[in-house]
Motif scaffolding. Structure first.
Motif, PDB file in Angstrom:
ATOM      1  N   GLY A  31       0.809  -1.214   0.000  1.00  0.00           N
ATOM      2  CA  GLY A  31       0.000   0.000   0.000  1.00  0.00           C
ATOM      3  C   GLY A  31       0.838   1.257   0.000  1.00  0.00           C
ATOM      4  N   ILE A  32       2.116   1.143  -0.365  1.00  0.00           N
ATOM      5  CA  ILE A  32       2.997   2.306  -0.422  1.00  0.00           C
ATOM      6  C   ILE A  32       2.451   3.320  -1.422  1.00  0.00           C
ATOM      7  CG2 ILE A  32       4.515   1.323  -2.202  1.00  0.00           C
ATOM      8  CD1 ILE A  32       6.896   2.637  -0.697  1.00  0.00           C
ATOM      9  N   LYS A  33       2.636   4.587  -1.113  1.00  0.00           N
ATOM     10  CA  LYS A  33       2.252   5.684  -2.012  1.00  0.00           C
ATOM     11  C   LYS A  33       3.477   6.120  -2.810  1.00  0.00           C
ATOM     12  CE  LYS A  33      -1.931   6.229  -0.211  1.00  0.00           C
ATOM     13  NZ  LYS A  33      -3.146   5.959  -0.917  1.00  0.00           N
ATOM     14  N   THR A  34       3.249   6.942  -3.825  1.00  0.00           N
ATOM     15  CA  THR A  34       4.339   7.418  -4.668  1.00  0.00           C
ATOM     16  C   THR A  34       4.855   8.771  -4.181  1.00  0.00           C
ATOM     17  OG1 THR A  34       2.952   8.680  -6.204  1.00  0.00           O
ATOM     18  CG2 THR A  34       3.201   6.304  -6.645  1.00  0.00           C
ATOM     19  N   GLU A  35       5.896   9.230  -4.822  1.00  0.00           N
ATOM     20  CA  GLU A  35       6.486  10.519  -4.496  1.00  0.00           C
ATOM     21  C   GLU A  35       5.460  11.656  -4.604  1.00  0.00           C
ATOM     22  OE1 GLU A  35       7.930   8.033  -6.111  1.00  0.00           O
ATOM     23  OE2 GLU A  35       9.950   7.846  -5.275  1.00  0.00           O
ATOM     24  N   GLN A  36       4.445  11.500  -5.441  1.00  0.00           N
ATOM     25  CA  GLN A  36       3.408  12.522  -5.581  1.00  0.00           C
ATOM     26  C   GLN A  36       2.536  12.626  -4.321  1.00  0.00           C
ATOM     27  OE1 GLN A  36       4.233  10.469  -8.346  1.00  0.00           O
ATOM     28  NE2 GLN A  36       5.437  12.254  -8.928  1.00  0.00           N
ATOM     29  N   GLN A  37       2.582  11.629  -3.451  1.00  0.00           N
ATOM     30  CA  GLN A  37       1.836  11.647  -2.190  1.00  0.00           C
ATOM     31  C   GLN A  37       2.817  11.709  -1.012  1.00  0.00           C
ATOM     32  OE1 GLN A  37       1.130   8.938  -4.466  1.00  0.00           O
ATOM     33  NE2 GLN A  37      -0.374  10.217  -5.447  1.00  0.00           N
ATOM     34  N   ALA A  38       3.902  12.449  -1.169  1.00  0.00           N
ATOM     35  CA  ALA A  38       4.988  12.479  -0.180  1.00  0.00           C
ATOM     36  C   ALA A  38       4.538  12.912   1.214  1.00  0.00           C
ATOM     37  CB  ALA A  38       6.123  13.379  -0.668  1.00  0.00           C
ATOM     38  N   GLY A  39       3.418  13.631   1.326  1.00  0.00           N
ATOM     39  CA  GLY A  39       2.932  14.072   2.629  1.00  0.00           C
ATOM     40  C   GLY A  39       2.116  13.029   3.371  1.00  0.00           C
ATOM     41  N   GLN A  40       1.905  11.865   2.767  1.00  0.00           N
ATOM     42  CA  GLN A  40       1.097  10.818   3.402  1.00  0.00           C
ATOM     43  C   GLN A  40       2.000   9.781   4.080  1.00  0.00           C
ATOM     44  OE1 GLN A  40      -1.996   9.187   0.955  1.00  0.00           O
ATOM     45  NE2 GLN A  40      -2.438  11.158  -0.002  1.00  0.00           N
ATOM     46  N   PRO A  41       1.546   9.232   5.218  1.00  0.00           N
ATOM     47  CA  PRO A  41       2.364   8.252   5.940  1.00  0.00           C
ATOM     48  C   PRO A  41       2.812   7.063   5.084  1.00  0.00           C
ATOM     49  CG  PRO A  41       0.502   8.915   7.291  1.00  0.00           C
ATOM     50  CD  PRO A  41       0.300   9.537   5.928  1.00  0.00           C
ATOM     51  N   ALA A  42       1.981   6.630   4.152  1.00  0.00           N
ATOM     52  CA  ALA A  42       2.340   5.481   3.316  1.00  0.00           C
ATOM     53  C   ALA A  42       3.494   5.797   2.371  1.00  0.00           C
ATOM     54  CB  ALA A  42       1.132   4.983   2.530  1.00  0.00           C
ATOM     55  N   TYR A  43       3.921   7.047   2.322  1.00  0.00           N
ATOM     56  CA  TYR A  43       5.148   7.402   1.602  1.00  0.00           C
ATOM     57  C   TYR A  43       6.255   7.802   2.572  1.00  0.00           C
ATOM     58  CZ  TYR A  43       8.683   9.398  -1.326  1.00  0.00           C
ATOM     59  OH  TYR A  43       9.891   9.637  -1.916  1.00  0.00           O
ATOM     60  N   TYR A  44       5.964   8.709   3.521  1.00  0.00           N
ATOM     61  CA  TYR A  44       7.068   9.220   4.331  1.00  0.00           C
ATOM     62  C   TYR A  44       7.586   8.244   5.372  1.00  0.00           C
ATOM     63  CZ  TYR A  44       3.747  11.030   7.937  1.00  0.00           C
ATOM     64  OH  TYR A  44       2.784  11.179   8.894  1.00  0.00           O
ATOM     65  N   VAL A  45       6.784   7.267   5.798  1.00  0.00           N
ATOM     66  CA  VAL A  45       7.310   6.252   6.722  1.00  0.00           C
ATOM     67  C   VAL A  45       8.363   5.389   6.014  1.00  0.00           C
ATOM     68  CG1 VAL A  45       6.751   4.198   8.092  1.00  0.00           C
ATOM     69  CG2 VAL A  45       5.353   6.274   8.311  1.00  0.00           C
ATOM     70  N   PRO A  46       8.053   4.808   4.829  1.00  0.00           N
ATOM     71  CA  PRO A  46       9.108   4.047   4.148  1.00  0.00           C
ATOM     72  C   PRO A  46      10.293   4.920   3.718  1.00  0.00           C
ATOM     73  CG  PRO A  46       7.060   3.996   2.885  1.00  0.00           C
ATOM     74  CD  PRO A  46       6.754   4.639   4.183  1.00  0.00           C
ATOM     75  N   ALA A  47      10.043   6.183   3.376  1.00  0.00           N
ATOM     76  CA  ALA A  47      11.152   7.081   3.021  1.00  0.00           C
ATOM     77  C   ALA A  47      12.077   7.279   4.219  1.00  0.00           C
ATOM     78  CB  ALA A  47      10.618   8.419   2.519  1.00  0.00           C
ATOM     79  N   TYR A  48      11.490   7.451   5.407  1.00  0.00           N
ATOM     80  CA  TYR A  48      12.296   7.566   6.626  1.00  0.00           C
ATOM     81  C   TYR A  48      13.131   6.298   6.827  1.00  0.00           C
ATOM     82  CZ  TYR A  48      13.504   6.514  11.395  1.00  0.00           C
ATOM     83  OH  TYR A  48      14.206   6.084  12.491  1.00  0.00           O
ATOM     84  N   LEU A  49      12.490   5.130   6.724  1.00  0.00           N
ATOM     85  CA  LEU A  49      13.194   3.866   6.940  1.00  0.00           C
ATOM     86  C   LEU A  49      14.341   3.703   5.947  1.00  0.00           C
ATOM     87  CD1 LEU A  49      10.113   1.555   7.566  1.00  0.00           C
ATOM     88  CD2 LEU A  49      11.835   2.208   9.266  1.00  0.00           C
ATOM     89  N   GLN A  50      14.086   4.057   4.688  1.00  0.00           N
ATOM     90  CA  GLN A  50      15.140   3.967   3.682  1.00  0.00           C
ATOM     91  C   GLN A  50      16.305   4.880   4.055  1.00  0.00           C
ATOM     92  OE1 GLN A  50      14.578   5.594  -0.370  1.00  0.00           O
ATOM     93  NE2 GLN A  50      15.001   3.502  -1.078  1.00  0.00           N
ATOM     94  N   GLY A  51      16.002   6.084   4.514  1.00  0.00           N
ATOM     95  CA  GLY A  51      17.037   7.012   4.947  1.00  0.00           C
ATOM     96  C   GLY A  51      17.825   6.508   6.144  1.00  0.00           C
ATOM     97  N   ALA A  52      17.211   5.612   6.932  1.00  0.00           N
ATOM     98  CA  ALA A  52      17.869   5.021   8.096  1.00  0.00           C
ATOM     99  C   ALA A  52      18.642   3.756   7.728  1.00  0.00           C
ATOM    100  CB  ALA A  52      16.835   4.719   9.180  1.00  0.00           C
TER     101      ALA A  52
END
Length: 148
Positions: A31-52
């Motif tokens: 259920g991941i979202k795309t970069e176009q939905q960067a303000g939604q948890p389904a995008y920024y949570v995995p983005a945070y994890l990737q950054g970690a």
């Protein structure tokens, strides 16, 4: 006499939840979202994890034309993801989870994590009975930050 394969469980112990979050190396995100939905948890949570430093495997439900999210190839079914998955992080409404259970069971991730606000006791019980640990209604980003 052979012993039975250990059963999974629904995890509620904060120490075990922290351990799961801390040890995650590869997380598939249903259920991941795309970069176009960067303000939604389904995008920024995995983005945070990737950054970690966590390897993220995108498994979007929508966006049929998207082939990459967070720079990673997209998979349409969890069972098609090559290799092992430490955590399947689920961003789906509770009522939308049951159709995914057979796909989840086919892949057998070590842990299935239902994000904050997501709880489906019936699906969680099926997964736990199959030997998978399940965390419900917790934010993986929050738990990962606290566990580091």
């Amino acid at each position: 006499m052979a012993t039975a394969e250990p059963k999974g469980r629904i995890v509620t112990d904060s120490r075990r939840i922290a351990e799961i979050a801390r040890n995650a190396r590869r997380v598939a995100v249903l259920g991941i979202k795309t970069e176009q939905q960067a303000g939604q948890p389904a995008y920024y949570v995995p983005a945070y994890l990737q950054g970690a430093g966590v390897d993220i495997v995108p498994v979007p439900v929508y966006y049929p034309d998207v082939t990459r999210i967070l720079g990673q190839p997209v998979y349409r079914r969890l069972a098609d993801v090559p290799g092992e998955i430490d955590i399947l992080d689920v961003f789906r409404r509770p009522s939308d989870i049951p159709p995914h259970v057979d796909d989840i069971l086919a892949k057998r991730p070590k842990v299935v994590w239902f994000q904050s606000g997501i709880r489906n006791d019936e699906a969680a019980a099926r997964l736990a009975d199959a030997g998978i640990e399940v965390v419900q209604d917790r934010c993986l980003m929050v738990e990962h930050r606290h566990a580091r």
